[in-house]
Design an enzyme around this catalytic site. Structure first.
Site, PDB file in Angstrom:
ATOM      1  N   GLY A 256       0.749  -1.245   0.000  1.00  0.00           N
ATOM      2  CA  GLY A 256       0.000   0.000   0.000  1.00  0.00           C
ATOM      3  C   GLY A 256       0.785   1.305   0.000  1.00  0.00           C
ATOM      4  O   GLY A 256       0.196   2.382   0.011  1.00  0.00           O
TER       5      GLY A 256
ATOM      6  N   TRP B 206       2.602   2.914  -2.369  1.00  0.00           N
ATOM      7  CA  TRP B 206       2.413   3.825  -3.511  1.00  0.00           C
ATOM      8  C   TRP B 206       1.052   4.506  -3.415  1.00  0.00           C
ATOM      9  O   TRP B 206       0.944   5.711  -3.639  1.00  0.00           O
ATOM     10  CB  TRP B 206       2.557   3.067  -4.842  1.00  0.00           C
TER      11      TRP B 206
ATOM     12  N   ASP C 259      -4.511  -5.755  -6.519  1.00  0.00           N
ATOM     13  CA  ASP C 259      -3.403  -6.672  -6.200  1.00  0.00           C
ATOM     14  C   ASP C 259      -3.989  -8.046  -5.856  1.00  0.00           C
ATOM     15  O   ASP C 259      -5.120  -8.146  -5.377  1.00  0.00           O
ATOM     16  CB  ASP C 259      -2.586  -6.164  -5.002  1.00  0.00           C
TER      17      ASP C 259
ATOM     18  N   ASP D  76       3.674  -1.144 -10.134  1.00  0.00           N
ATOM     19  CA  ASP D  76       4.890  -1.641  -9.481  1.00  0.00           C
ATOM     20  C   ASP D  76       4.782  -3.166  -9.369  1.00  0.00           C
ATOM     21  O   ASP D  76       5.514  -3.790  -8.603  1.00  0.00           O
ATOM     22  CB  ASP D  76       4.985  -0.995  -8.090  1.00  0.00           C
TER      23      ASP D  76
ATOM     24  N   LYS E 238       6.745  -0.980 -14.091  1.00  0.00           N
ATOM     25  CA  LYS E 238       8.031  -1.601 -13.721  1.00  0.00           C
ATOM     26  C   LYS E 238       8.328  -2.792 -14.619  1.00  0.00           C
ATOM     27  O   LYS E 238       7.431  -3.537 -14.987  1.00  0.00           O
ATOM     28  CB  LYS E 238       7.968  -2.081 -12.274  1.00  0.00           C
TER      29      LYS E 238
HETATM   30  C1  LIG Z   1       6.761  -4.795  -5.180  1.00  0.00           C
HETATM   31  S1  LIG Z   1       5.097  -5.171  -4.727  1.00  0.00           S
HETATM   32  C2  LIG Z   1       4.291  -3.621  -4.887  1.00  0.00           C
HETATM   33  C3  LIG Z   1       4.604  -2.668  -3.749  1.00  0.00           C
HETATM   34  C4  LIG Z   1       3.673  -1.472  -3.735  1.00  0.00           C
HETATM   35  N1  LIG Z   1       3.923  -0.591  -4.880  1.00  0.00           N
HETATM   36  C5  LIG Z   1       3.853  -0.643  -2.483  1.00  0.00           C
HETATM   37  O1  LIG Z   1       4.502   0.400  -2.579  1.00  0.00           O
HETATM   38  O2  LIG Z   1       3.343  -1.031  -1.442  1.00  0.00           O
HETATM   39  C6  LIG Z   1       4.516  -6.028  -6.144  1.00  0.00           C
HETATM   40  C7  LIG Z   1       3.069  -6.488  -6.051  1.00  0.00           C
HETATM   41  O3  LIG Z   1       2.645  -6.942  -7.343  1.00  0.00           O
HETATM   42  C8  LIG Z   1       1.587  -7.874  -7.109  1.00  0.00           C
HETATM   43  N2  LIG Z   1       1.283  -8.650  -8.324  1.00  0.00           N
HETATM   44  C9  LIG Z   1       2.115  -9.470  -9.014  1.00  0.00           C
HETATM   45  N3  LIG Z   1       1.478 -10.028 -10.057  1.00  0.00           N
HETATM   46  C10 LIG Z   1       0.198  -9.544 -10.046  1.00  0.00           C
HETATM   47  C11 LIG Z   1      -0.950  -9.772 -10.878  1.00  0.00           C
HETATM   48  N4  LIG Z   1      -0.904 -10.606 -11.921  1.00  0.00           N
HETATM   49  N5  LIG Z   1      -2.115  -9.128 -10.572  1.00  0.00           N
HETATM   50  C12 LIG Z   1      -2.162  -8.287  -9.497  1.00  0.00           C
HETATM   51  N6  LIG Z   1      -1.095  -8.033  -8.670  1.00  0.00           N
HETATM   52  C13 LIG Z   1       0.064  -8.659  -8.938  1.00  0.00           C
HETATM   53  C14 LIG Z   1       2.139  -8.727  -5.964  1.00  0.00           C
HETATM   54  O4  LIG Z   1       1.106  -9.422  -5.294  1.00  0.00           O
HETATM   55  C15 LIG Z   1       2.835  -7.667  -5.091  1.00  0.00           C
HETATM   56  O5  LIG Z   1       2.016  -7.253  -4.010  1.00  0.00           O
END
Ligand SMILES: C[S@@+](CC[C@H](N)C(=O)[O-])C[C@H]1O[C@@H](n2cnc3c(N)ncnc32)[C@H](O)[C@@H]1O
Length: 203
Positions: free
Chosen positions: A54, A56, A74, A116, A156
């Site tokens: 959470g 961002w 997510d 992200d 990203k």
């Molecule tokens: C690096 S974290 C994001 C951190 C977030 N930007 C923050 O600042 O809190 C990456 C996220 O991408 C999500 N994710 C990966 N593949 C996904 C998909 N196909 N659909 C939805 N979310 C996905 C993961 O569950 C993870 O929570």
């Protein structure tokens, strides 16, 4: 009772994020992107893909300052201690699933789409960059359905595989495209953010 130590607990950015009330250090990457490219404005409608835990979305909500709104999506839940100062909708699910896609459309259109999202990594560079490219391509496909004309996209990508093709795809859809690795991104990480400003239909 002492809680178990996470391997990143000694990282200065992790500590600083916690001090400022953010659940993850990734917030500083978006802060850098915003300082350099000013992708988000006060009254924007923002879609945050890969929003958990959470940070961002929290950062965006501080920019919006009660104006605009945020939709987060997510597979994982958003931390239940997170508070947003602007309207926030959360869709829990996978962006490749049709029902999630329809929910994203329902809350749109958006001025800004941030992603992200990162695949669950295997340690194999080619496998991980291929999954990351698939995710980024899906994000661009979603942008094609619900990003407003003139809108901005931050996505990203782990370098390798087809990342060059994703960059070309972005260049065909935005007036300005940059690849950027924030200072606060871990040195060992192959991640970059592709920043597209000024969305238009394909040429
Ligand atoms: C690096 S974290 C994001 C951190 C977030 N930007 C923050 O600042 O809190 C990456 C996220 O991408 C999500 N994710 C990966 N593949 C996904 C998909 N196909 N659909 C939805 N979310 C996905 C993961 O569950 C993870 O929570």
């Amino acid at each position: 009772m002492r809680s178990r130590k996470n391997k990143w607990d000694d990282d200065p950015y992790t500590r600083l994020a916690k001090q400022r009330g953010f659940p993850a250090r990734s917030v500083f990457k978006l802060e850098e992107i915003q300082k350099k490219y000013a992708v988000i404005k006060k009254d924007d409608h923002v879609l945050d893909i890969g929003a958990a835990p959470g940070s961002w979305s929290m950062f965006v909500s501080r920019i919006l300052n009660n104006r605009g709104n945020i939709t987060g999506v997510d597979i994982m839940p958003i931390g239940n201690t997170i508070r947003f100062s602007s309207e926030f909708h959360f869709i829990q699910g996978n962006i490749f699933h049709a029902d999630v896609f329809l929910s994203i459309i329902k809350y749109g259109p958006y001025n800004v789409i941030l992603s992200d999202a990162a695949p669950f990594t295997t340690g194999n560079r080619l496998v991980d960059s291929t999954s990351s490219c698939e995710l980024a391509s899906r994000v661009i496909e979603i942008a094609g359905k619900c990003l407003k004309k003139g809108g901005n996209l931050v996505v990203k990508l782990l370098q390798g595989g087809d990342s060059g093709a994703v960059l070309m795809q972005m260049k065909s859809l935005f007036d300005h495209v940059k690849a950027y690795k924030p200072e606060t991104s871990r040195k060992k990480s192959t991640e970059q953010y592709y920043i597209g400003r000024g969305y238009h239909e394909t040429n």
